[in-house]
Design a protein around this motif. Structure first.
Motif, PDB file in Angstrom:
ATOM      1  N   ARG A 375       0.842  -1.192   0.000  1.00 29.78           N
ATOM      2  CA  ARG A 375       0.000   0.000   0.000  1.00 29.78           C
ATOM      3  C   ARG A 375       0.886   1.256   0.000  1.00 29.78           C
ATOM      4  NH1 ARG A 375      -5.174   1.061   2.446  1.00 29.78           N
ATOM      5  NH2 ARG A 375      -5.145  -1.048   3.321  1.00 29.78           N
ATOM      6  N   PRO A 376       0.583   2.225  -0.852  1.00 37.55           N
ATOM      7  CA  PRO A 376       1.396   3.454  -0.865  1.00 37.55           C
ATOM      8  C   PRO A 376       1.382   4.152   0.496  1.00 37.55           C
ATOM      9  CG  PRO A 376      -0.031   3.330  -2.796  1.00 37.55           C
ATOM     10  CD  PRO A 376      -0.458   2.230  -1.880  1.00 37.55           C
ATOM     11  N   ASN A 377       2.523   4.711   0.863  1.00 38.38           N
ATOM     12  CA  ASN A 377       2.689   5.457   2.115  1.00 38.38           C
ATOM     13  C   ASN A 377       2.412   4.586   3.354  1.00 38.38           C
ATOM     14  OD1 ASN A 377       3.239   7.835   0.613  1.00 38.38           O
ATOM     15  ND2 ASN A 377       1.021   8.188   0.384  1.00 38.38           N
ATOM     16  N   GLU A 378       2.615   3.313   3.225  1.00 37.22           N
ATOM     17  CA  GLU A 378       2.408   2.395   4.345  1.00 37.22           C
ATOM     18  C   GLU A 378       3.580   2.507   5.318  1.00 37.22           C
ATOM     19  OE1 GLU A 378       0.468  -1.946   4.359  1.00 37.22           O
ATOM     20  OE2 GLU A 378       2.377  -1.801   3.307  1.00 37.22           O
ATOM     21  N   ARG A 379       3.270   2.749   6.599  1.00 40.45           N
ATOM     22  CA  ARG A 379       4.340   2.917   7.588  1.00 40.45           C
ATOM     23  C   ARG A 379       5.097   1.625   7.841  1.00 40.45           C
ATOM     24  NH1 ARG A 379       3.758   3.466  12.698  1.00 40.45           N
ATOM     25  NH2 ARG A 379       5.740   4.331  13.331  1.00 40.45           N
ATOM     26  N   LEU A 380       4.350   0.533   7.932  1.00 39.24           N
ATOM     27  CA  LEU A 380       4.947  -0.755   8.274  1.00 39.24           C
ATOM     28  C   LEU A 380       4.202  -1.846   7.520  1.00 39.24           C
ATOM     29  CD1 LEU A 380       7.191  -1.799  10.195  1.00 39.24           C
ATOM     30  CD2 LEU A 380       5.381  -2.333  11.830  1.00 39.24           C
ATOM     31  N   PRO A 381       4.911  -2.674   6.754  1.00 36.76           N
ATOM     32  CA  PRO A 381       4.213  -3.723   5.998  1.00 36.76           C
ATOM     33  C   PRO A 381       3.657  -4.802   6.915  1.00 36.76           C
ATOM     34  CG  PRO A 381       6.586  -3.980   5.806  1.00 36.76           C
ATOM     35  CD  PRO A 381       6.363  -2.691   6.535  1.00 36.76           C
ATOM     36  N   PRO A 382       2.497  -5.363   6.597  1.00 37.63           N
ATOM     37  CA  PRO A 382       1.981  -6.487   7.391  1.00 37.63           C
ATOM     38  C   PRO A 382       2.873  -7.715   7.220  1.00 37.63           C
ATOM     39  CG  PRO A 382       0.286  -5.534   5.945  1.00 37.63           C
ATOM     40  CD  PRO A 382       1.596  -4.989   5.508  1.00 37.63           C
ATOM     41  N   LEU A 383       2.764  -8.630   8.161  1.00 38.02           N
ATOM     42  CA  LEU A 383       3.514  -9.883   8.077  1.00 38.02           C
ATOM     43  C   LEU A 383       2.925 -10.743   6.969  1.00 38.02           C
ATOM     44  CD1 LEU A 383       3.841 -10.595  11.881  1.00 38.02           C
ATOM     45  CD2 LEU A 383       5.724 -10.076  10.336  1.00 38.02           C
ATOM     46  N   GLY A 384       3.810 -11.364   6.205  1.00 34.11           N
ATOM     47  CA  GLY A 384       3.354 -12.209   5.105  1.00 34.11           C
ATOM     48  C   GLY A 384       4.237 -12.026   3.892  1.00 34.11           C
ATOM     49  N   ALA A 385       3.614 -11.719   2.755  1.00 33.24           N
ATOM     50  CA  ALA A 385       4.358 -11.538   1.514  1.00 33.24           C
ATOM     51  C   ALA A 385       5.264 -10.318   1.605  1.00 33.24           C
ATOM     52  CB  ALA A 385       3.386 -11.391   0.345  1.00 33.24           C
ATOM     53  N   ALA A 386       6.422 -10.414   0.974  1.00 34.16           N
ATOM     54  CA  ALA A 386       7.358  -9.282   0.947  1.00 34.16           C
ATOM     55  C   ALA A 386       6.797  -8.193   0.049  1.00 34.16           C
ATOM     56  CB  ALA A 386       8.720  -9.747   0.443  1.00 34.16           C
TER      57      ALA A 386
END
Length: 562
Positions: A375-386
């Motif tokens: 997601r654009p401007n996402e602070r921290l990626p969710p756990l899972g796919a890179a």
């Protein structure tokens, strides 16, 4: 029919064998280094003990001289002691305290000689200061101990001064002290030699295994760069940079969080279980368990997303396998981040903190490394796919490029025009056997069936599959034949006996069946999912030997600073 993106069984077996060999080599190297470190610490401890005994021969001579002098100046009458006696006793006691405070506990011979000599001296002082013989002295003034003194070839007995030979025995035991010092120093020298040889042996074992692991890892990275150089370069270009210290710090915090969570759950369970724990202790265990588990959960929520590897490193470690592209609506990131749970119950359900997407990614890892558009401007990626992040004007071309480079495209259907544009591009530009779709849980979003009917030649009938499925996250998996006709695999328990599977495990089973119809035989999806759970528990257990090693290092440093 086997698809063009699938590997041959021979190449897959070779890569699996190479990965297994690399893991064995890596763990052998780590274990050898670990044992070598323990041996080096033992050498350090022994050198410190030898350093503590550097003055022991001189102190032993002092205490022996003082004991012999005391025997020669000891008086037979009166309770008052002469200055010579007092000086000798004071000297003997001071040297005895020196041995107790400076000599390591492993010097058994030294401690034995000093303890027996000081104890016999104290027994003699009781008679010398009181002038009253004990019942044993009155009955047998020179009995068994006198005969023992003669057997040991002691100096002539003086019953008036030493009725039961306490002073004689004290002198005799202290006479053994110089030989005890030499014996213990020789023993420490032998220990240094043995530990040094063991440390060099383990180090000599670790170095070639480490070099072999480095060469195998380099070969794997080179193969990944050769096969996926363009994709890796794209990921490197659009992935936020992280400093070198970033991941090691958060991996360490994650380990601390798991240890805290485990300790809290075990303590809380012990407060309720009938394990012989006293009733007064159970509330304390419950409070401590709640505090530790809450602290561990909070720390894991903070550290785990920051401790994951970036897409560049994941792609470089994939042995040249093409990636799996996971496409979904950004609105589905939140439900996919929910805990998958552990339906077996018991303590394990509190320790299963992995999300749906995390376990799905682990299962799809049997095919290839899983990547997704973030997601654009996402602070921290969710756990899972890179996640790979692209500017708004580049994401369409980037998705098309990743589709062409991926061996499998997995699309989770849902809301959003961008998602449906991606699905339409997959239908029009990719072979059907390269696409796998995941249908959301029941009830299906409004308009989803109509969109599928518009893009596919035949209606897949997802409504009935969603109703039959008991999985609220994903209700069905769809694969396609050469003419884009859907083959639907409902997600759910096969029978009542297998209803204990977690949601992600049921999805992995349906994905495995769907891949089989596409000619991709992957029998390890469920195993990889379980391994993702067990691996985290194993990493927690690895913290224990690390703590033991750090504890020994801290003890050695503490001893050296004394």
């Amino acid at each position: 029919m086997r698809t063009e993106h699938a590997y041959t069984d021979v190449s897959i077996a070779m890569k699996i064998s190479e990965n297994a060999i690399r893991r064995v080599v890596a763990w052998t190297s780590i274990a050898s280094f670990y044992l070598a470190m323990h041996c080096f610490i033992s050498v350090g401890v022994s050198f410190h003990e030898q350093h503590l005994l550097r003055e022991a021969p001189r102190r032993a001579s002092e205490i022996v001289d003082a004991a012999h002098h005391l025997r020669s100046v000891a008086k037979s009458g009166g309770t008052e002691m002469s200055k010579g006696e007092l000086a000798d006793i004071k000297r003997i006691e001071w040297v005895g305290k020196w041995f107790d405070g400076r000599v390591p506990s492993e010097a058994y011979e030294i401690h034995s000689s000093v303890e027996l000599g000081i104890t016999s001296l104290e027994d003699w002082l009781v008679f010398r200061r009181s002038g009253v013989a004990t019942p044993q002295q009155q009955v047998d003034p020179c009995g068994d101990r006198a005969r023992a003194a003669r057997d040991r070839e002691m100096p002539p007995l003086q019953p008036a001064i030493d009725p039961v030979c306490d002073l004689a025995f004290a002198v005799d035991y202290l006479d053994d002290l110089p030989s005890s010092v030499a014996q213990d120093r020789n023993g420490i020298g032998r220990k240094i030699s043995r530990s040094g040889q063991a440390s060099l042996t383990w180090l000599a074992t670790a170095i070639p295994f480490s070099l072999a692991w480095a060469l195998l890892s380099r070969r794997r990275r080179r193969r990944g760069n050769e096969a996926l150089g363009d994709v890796i370069e794209l990921a490197r270009k659009f992935t936020p940079h992280r400093p070198l210290w970033y991941r090691p710090v958060y991996v360490t915090l994650t380990g601390v969080g798991y240890v805290s969570l485990w300790s809290g759950v075990i303590a809380g369970s012990a407060s309720f279980a009938a394990l012989g724990v006293e009733l007064a202790v159970r509330p304390i265990l419950l409070v401590v368990g709640f505090f530790l588990s809450s602290t561990g959960s909070g720390l894991l929520r903070y550290s785990r997303p920051r401790a994951v590897m970036g897409p560049v490193r994941i792609l470089a470690r994939c042995d040249g396998r093409a990636p799996v592209l996971y496409l979904r609506s950004f609105q589905d990131d939140k439900p996919a981040s929910a805990r998958d749970g552990f339906p077996m119950g018991g303590v394990a359900r509190y320790l299963a903190i992995e999300s749906h997407e995390e376990l799905l990614t682990a299962a799809l890892g049997a095919v290839g490394p899983v990547i997704a558009v973030g997601r654009p401007n996402e602070r921290l990626p969710p756990l899972g796919a890179a996640r790979l992040y692209f500017p708004p004007h580049r994401w369409r071309s980037a998705v098309m490029y990743l589709m062409s480079k991926s061996q499998l495209v997995v699309i989770r259907l849902g809301p959003g025009e961008e998602l449906w544009w991606e699905f339409s591009q997959a239908v029009h530009n990719l072979p059907p056997t390269k696409v796998l779709t995941l249908a959301p849980g029941h009830p299906l979003p409004s308009g989803l069936s109509d969109r599928l009917d518009h893009l596919l030649p035949e209606s897949p009938g997802l409504e009935s599959a969603a109703v039959r499925s008991g999985n609220k996250w994903i209700s069905a998996v769809m694969a396609f034949d050469e003419s884009w006709r859907a083959m639907v695999f409902p997600v759910g328990p096969v029978s009542q006996e297998k209803s204990h599977r977690s949601p992600a495990h049921e999805v992995a089973r349906a994905v495995q069946l769907a891949l089989a119809t596409m000619g991709v035989q992957r029998r390890r999806l469920g195993w990889r999912l379980n391994r993702a759970r067990v691996a985290k528990f194993g990493k927690v257990l690895l913290v224990i030997p690390l703590i033991v090693l750090l504890g020994r290092i801290m003890l050695l440093i503490t001893e050296l600073r004394k």
